[in-house]
Write a protein that holds these residues in place. Structure first.
Motif, PDB file in Angstrom:
ATOM      1  N   PRO A 194      30.190-122.063  13.909  1.00  0.00           N
ATOM      2  CA  PRO A 194      29.915-120.908  13.053  1.00  0.00           C
ATOM      3  C   PRO A 194      28.432-120.546  13.018  1.00  0.00           C
ATOM      4  CG  PRO A 194      30.178-122.877  11.720  1.00  0.00           C
ATOM      5  CD  PRO A 194      30.511-123.278  13.135  1.00  0.00           C
ATOM      6  N   CYS A 195      28.133-119.314  12.594  1.00  0.00           N
ATOM      7  CA  CYS A 195      26.761-118.904  12.304  1.00  0.00           C
ATOM      8  C   CYS A 195      26.593-118.833  10.785  1.00  0.00           C
ATOM      9  CB  CYS A 195      26.420-117.568  12.981  1.00  0.00           C
ATOM     10  SG  CYS A 195      26.958-116.089  12.084  1.00  0.00           S
ATOM     11  N   LEU A 196      25.367-118.527  10.358  1.00  0.00           N
ATOM     12  CA  LEU A 196      25.086-118.459   8.919  1.00  0.00           C
ATOM     13  C   LEU A 196      26.032-117.499   8.194  1.00  0.00           C
ATOM     14  CD1 LEU A 196      23.272-118.908   6.377  1.00  0.00           C
ATOM     15  CD2 LEU A 196      21.724-117.171   7.294  1.00  0.00           C
ATOM     16  N   ARG A 197      26.302-116.324   8.808  1.00  0.00           N
ATOM     17  CA  ARG A 197      27.156-115.345   8.134  1.00  0.00           C
ATOM     18  C   ARG A 197      28.637-115.741   8.141  1.00  0.00           C
ATOM     19  NH1 ARG A 197      24.580-110.404   6.711  1.00  0.00           N
ATOM     20  NH2 ARG A 197      22.716-110.004   7.946  1.00  0.00           N
ATOM     21  N   CYS A 198      29.019-116.653   9.012  1.00  0.00           N
ATOM     22  CA  CYS A 198      30.399-117.154   8.954  1.00  0.00           C
ATOM     23  C   CYS A 198      30.625-117.918   7.648  1.00  0.00           C
ATOM     24  CB  CYS A 198      30.688-118.099  10.119  1.00  0.00           C
ATOM     25  SG  CYS A 198      30.743-117.303  11.732  1.00  0.00           S
ATOM     26  N   ILE A 199      29.585-118.610   7.185  1.00  0.00           N
ATOM     27  CA  ILE A 199      29.705-119.444   5.983  1.00  0.00           C
ATOM     28  C   ILE A 199      29.352-118.627   4.747  1.00  0.00           C
ATOM     29  CG2 ILE A 199      29.056-121.664   4.954  1.00  0.00           C
ATOM     30  CD1 ILE A 199      30.131-122.011   7.756  1.00  0.00           C
ATOM     31  N   GLY A 269      36.095-112.502  11.747  1.00  0.00           N
ATOM     32  CA  GLY A 269      35.668-111.302  11.040  1.00  0.00           C
ATOM     33  C   GLY A 269      34.183-111.279  10.707  1.00  0.00           C
ATOM     34  N   CYS A 270      33.424-112.262  11.207  1.00  0.00           N
ATOM     35  CA  CYS A 270      31.992-112.355  10.874  1.00  0.00           C
ATOM     36  C   CYS A 270      31.255-111.102  11.339  1.00  0.00           C
ATOM     37  CB  CYS A 270      31.391-113.584  11.529  1.00  0.00           C
ATOM     38  SG  CYS A 270      29.598-113.722  11.308  1.00  0.00           S
ATOM     39  N   ALA A 271      30.414-110.538  10.447  1.00  0.00           N
ATOM     40  CA  ALA A 271      29.670-109.322  10.783  1.00  0.00           C
ATOM     41  C   ALA A 271      28.656-109.576  11.889  1.00  0.00           C
ATOM     42  CB  ALA A 271      28.960-108.790   9.539  1.00  0.00           C
ATOM     43  N   SER A 272      28.289-110.833  12.093  1.00  0.00           N
ATOM     44  CA  SER A 272      27.271-111.135  13.101  1.00  0.00           C
ATOM     45  C   SER A 272      27.884-111.669  14.401  1.00  0.00           C
ATOM     46  CB  SER A 272      26.269-112.136  12.516  1.00  0.00           C
ATOM     47  OG  SER A 272      25.254-112.404  13.440  1.00  0.00           O
ATOM     48  N   CYS A 273      28.649-112.763  14.330  1.00  0.00           N
ATOM     49  CA  CYS A 273      29.145-113.390  15.562  1.00  0.00           C
ATOM     50  C   CYS A 273      30.645-113.155  15.768  1.00  0.00           C
ATOM     51  CB  CYS A 273      28.843-114.889  15.578  1.00  0.00           C
ATOM     52  SG  CYS A 273      29.907-115.875  14.519  1.00  0.00           S
ATOM     53  N   GLY A 274      31.247-112.300  14.932  1.00  0.00           N
ATOM     54  CA  GLY A 274      32.694-112.102  14.987  1.00  0.00           C
ATOM     55  C   GLY A 274      33.140-111.261  16.178  1.00  0.00           C
TER      56      GLY A 274
HETATM   57 ZN   LIG Z   1      29.217-115.732  12.353  1.00  0.00          ZN
END
Ligand SMILES: [Zn+2]
Ligand SMILES: [Zn+2]
Lengths: 307, 105, 307, 105
Positions: A194-199, A269-274
């Motif tokens: 995951p990335c930061l925005r996933c969490i 659905g992550c806005a960054s890595c999704g």
């Molecule tokens: Zn992410």
């Protein structure tokens, strides 16, 4: 001596004999480290030890990104800086100190605002400075040339900006943070994790927080987390051991206890890595001007938008 | 009937709970549940919400009927997104941690 | 500003505002730290970060004890030393660097082979050097004047000698060690807890070990343990939190995992801290001459006497 | 009948056991013990001793019928001196760690 065979210079063999002796690490991984490039964003309480141990451990190119100057209240936790550095730009002072740690004839210092690629040259140590700090305009360019990025910043907005830039440029991000007696560490956007925005999908609005000015930090806490950021960066660069990708370490110095939690995976659905990332230009701009470490370390901020 | 849980607060959240970082909570089983089923995370959040003394502190940890963004919930050291989120069922002896994300450097 | 009221000088208030802001630490503990004395024995991989963070955190008197000189193979894990320090005595080089971190007008450097007592003076930072290293003849005198002692040495015999001297002089001992990817940390002889000999009654005969020359260390491992030694020393000095007395922390950087084990209590039959201690003059003399870090870090030595 | 134990080796001791730091061991219950009693540390040490392939490696971990000096034995993260030493009884799921003392700096 036989290690020269793998491609290490004689100076490198003398300097790195101890890590080469660690069977599971060895000269091959040391060589890989000597020919790799790491970027430290934020050269403060976390960045001081992280940059120091990356340098002494032998990374080939070290990037330093910070716009700030040294304040007297930094000295207790930022041992890169001397008493007489107060008022001077952190990056310039850091270059001065880190240069002393290596062979002067091998040292190369590059000023850079752009994204030109630097080659690592056997037997040399290059420092590249990014003295404007990280902005929405330069973030992708700043991270582009590195193999790993260390988030040693002190405020949520810069952390989200850096996360988004690292995702777009495909860079693993070693995240460290500390407040009071506690510290956190993980590796984002690495090996499918995951990335930061996933969490945490959105940054909190630090300005809505009214208890921040009550918050301080003990110097050895970022010291500890910063050294561990160098450790995780070196593991990423040399493909060694098991990194903290997908796991978060939480440390409390009060009783010297840590736990390592298993995190959720990458969120489609992550806005960054999704799978359908949001246009990054709509994402957050870091706080302009001088971010106070205390304000930025707000740990009980009220979210700007309800869940 | 009640379920005995170890509940931990970090990253400043302990300030809401009398500065206790590690607590033991005895949560009453709701009528719709048999004792063997334990209690849900939803029930635990309601139980903890009642213990917050200052009304202005509630929003530091809770938002609506769940936790606020920026707080990571761990059930036995695993992100609750992997264990069933707010519907996760907890049994005697389980550990729940509320980890507030840190940003300082 | 109001913190001057507790006895901190204006310079100390500016420098230590962040730890003073930590509610559970605060200005009273910071003052106590500024008026206390810590001794670092061994200024190498562990001692470099330990001495650095004790200095920046504001300890009043810092003792440095080491007879060794800087070697090129030290640089990767001993960031107190510059490239040009190779061949020079470690303690003198450490004094040079640590002096840069503090206010020059407040600095006092003392050479000392004896046990004369130093007063901490408000607003000053004193460094005392013990350049002969630790010997059976000087050990009790060296530790006598300090409030806490950090074992940052690299060989079993010096560690047992230091333990025995600390027990005889009633000093808490913060023990750190590292080999390869692993590190250990505990606090001995503190608050009624066990000493080194309570857990491991006799040193192993390192000379009987034939695999030592295969052993190395990665620089960030002693980095991490050394920072944590400063942390535990500061907790001891300020009576803060829960120290590792009676507990041993074991850290493995390969997967960033640590565990903290509960240790047995003080052993009434202990030759050092027990009810009928053995005459210390019959106890071990540290290895004479220059102890190689590699030989000393032997981790699978055969005991000289069977159990 | 056998007892399932998690056994961990640190500080170089893993080199004796194929460089495995964390292992799962199934230890046969001895005839004099009922299955509910589990196995003793003495039995576990005998069980591990048989797995050491090189005879010269035995002395790196064992001395006589116990562990050599300089090796700390932990049962569920507690010094075995507090749990009964070599007579400590182990049950399914218990964790045993062998920690070699480190001296490097
Ligand atoms: Zn992410
Ligand atoms: Zn003892």
């Amino acid at each position: 001596a036989g290690w020269c065979g793998v491609g290490l210079t004689a100076e490198e063999v003398a300097r790195f004999s101890r890590p080469c002796l660690v069977k599971s690490f060895g000269p091959t991984r040391q060589l890989r480290l000597c020919r790799s490039k790491a970027l430290v964003v934020g050269v403060g309480g976390l960045g001081s030890p992280a940059a120091t141990y990356l340098t002494t451990s032998g990374v080939g190119v070290l990037g330093l990104c910070d716009f700030d100057t040294v304040d007297a209240s930094n000295l207790h936790r930022q041992p890169l800086y001397k008493r007489e550095d107060v008022g001077q730009p952190k990056v310039a002072c850091a270059v001065k100190r880190l240069s002393e740690l290596v062979d002067a004839s091998a040292l190369r210092v590059h000023k850079s605002e752009g994204c030109d690629s630097l080659e690592t040259v056997p037997g040399t140590f290059s420092i590249r400075t990014h003295e404007s700090g990280l902005t929405r305009d330069n973030a992708r360019d700043v991270v582009r040339d590195y193999d790993v990025v260390l988030d040693c910043t002190d405020n949520p907005r810069t952390r989200y900006l850096l996360n988004d830039a690292c995702v777009l440029e495909g860079k693993p991000l070693v995240y460290g943070a500390s407040v009071g007696m506690e510290g956190q560490l993980t590796v984002y956007h690495h090996n499918g994790g995951p990335c930061l925005r996933c969490i945490f999908p959105e940054p909190l609005d630090a300005d809505a927080c009214d208890v921040c000015s009550d918050t301080g930090v003990l110097g050895f806490v970022p010291g500890l987390i910063g050294v561990m950021q160098a450790q995780e960066a070196i593991k990423v660069l040399t493909n060694f051991g098991t990194t903290l990708s997908g796991r978060m370490l939480h440390y409390d110095a009060e009783d010297a206890r840590q736990f390592v939690a298993k995190l959720r995976g990458r969120r489609p659905g992550c806005a960054s890595c999704g799978d359908s990332p949001t246009d990054p230009s709509s994402l957050d701009e870091p706080t302009a001007g001088k971010a106070s470490a205390v304000t930025a370390s707000c740990k009980s901020a009220v979210p700007s938008t309800p869940a | 009937m009640s379920t005995r849980l170890f509940v931990e607060f970090t990253g400043g959240l302990e300030a809401i709970f009398d500065n206790q970082k590690q607590t033991e909570q005895h949560v009453a089983t709701e009528s719709s549940q048999t004792p063997q089923e334990g209690v849900s995370m939803r029930t635990l959040l309601r139980h903890l919400g009642k213990q917050i003394k200052k009304p202005q502190d509630v929003q530091l940890m809770l938002a609506g009927d769940t936790v606020r963004p920026g707080v990571l919930v761990l059930v036995n050291e695993t992100d609750w997104e992997l264990t069933g989120g707010i519907d996760t069922m907890l049994n005697d002896g389980d550990c729940v941690a509320f980890v507030s994300t840190l940003h300082g450097g």
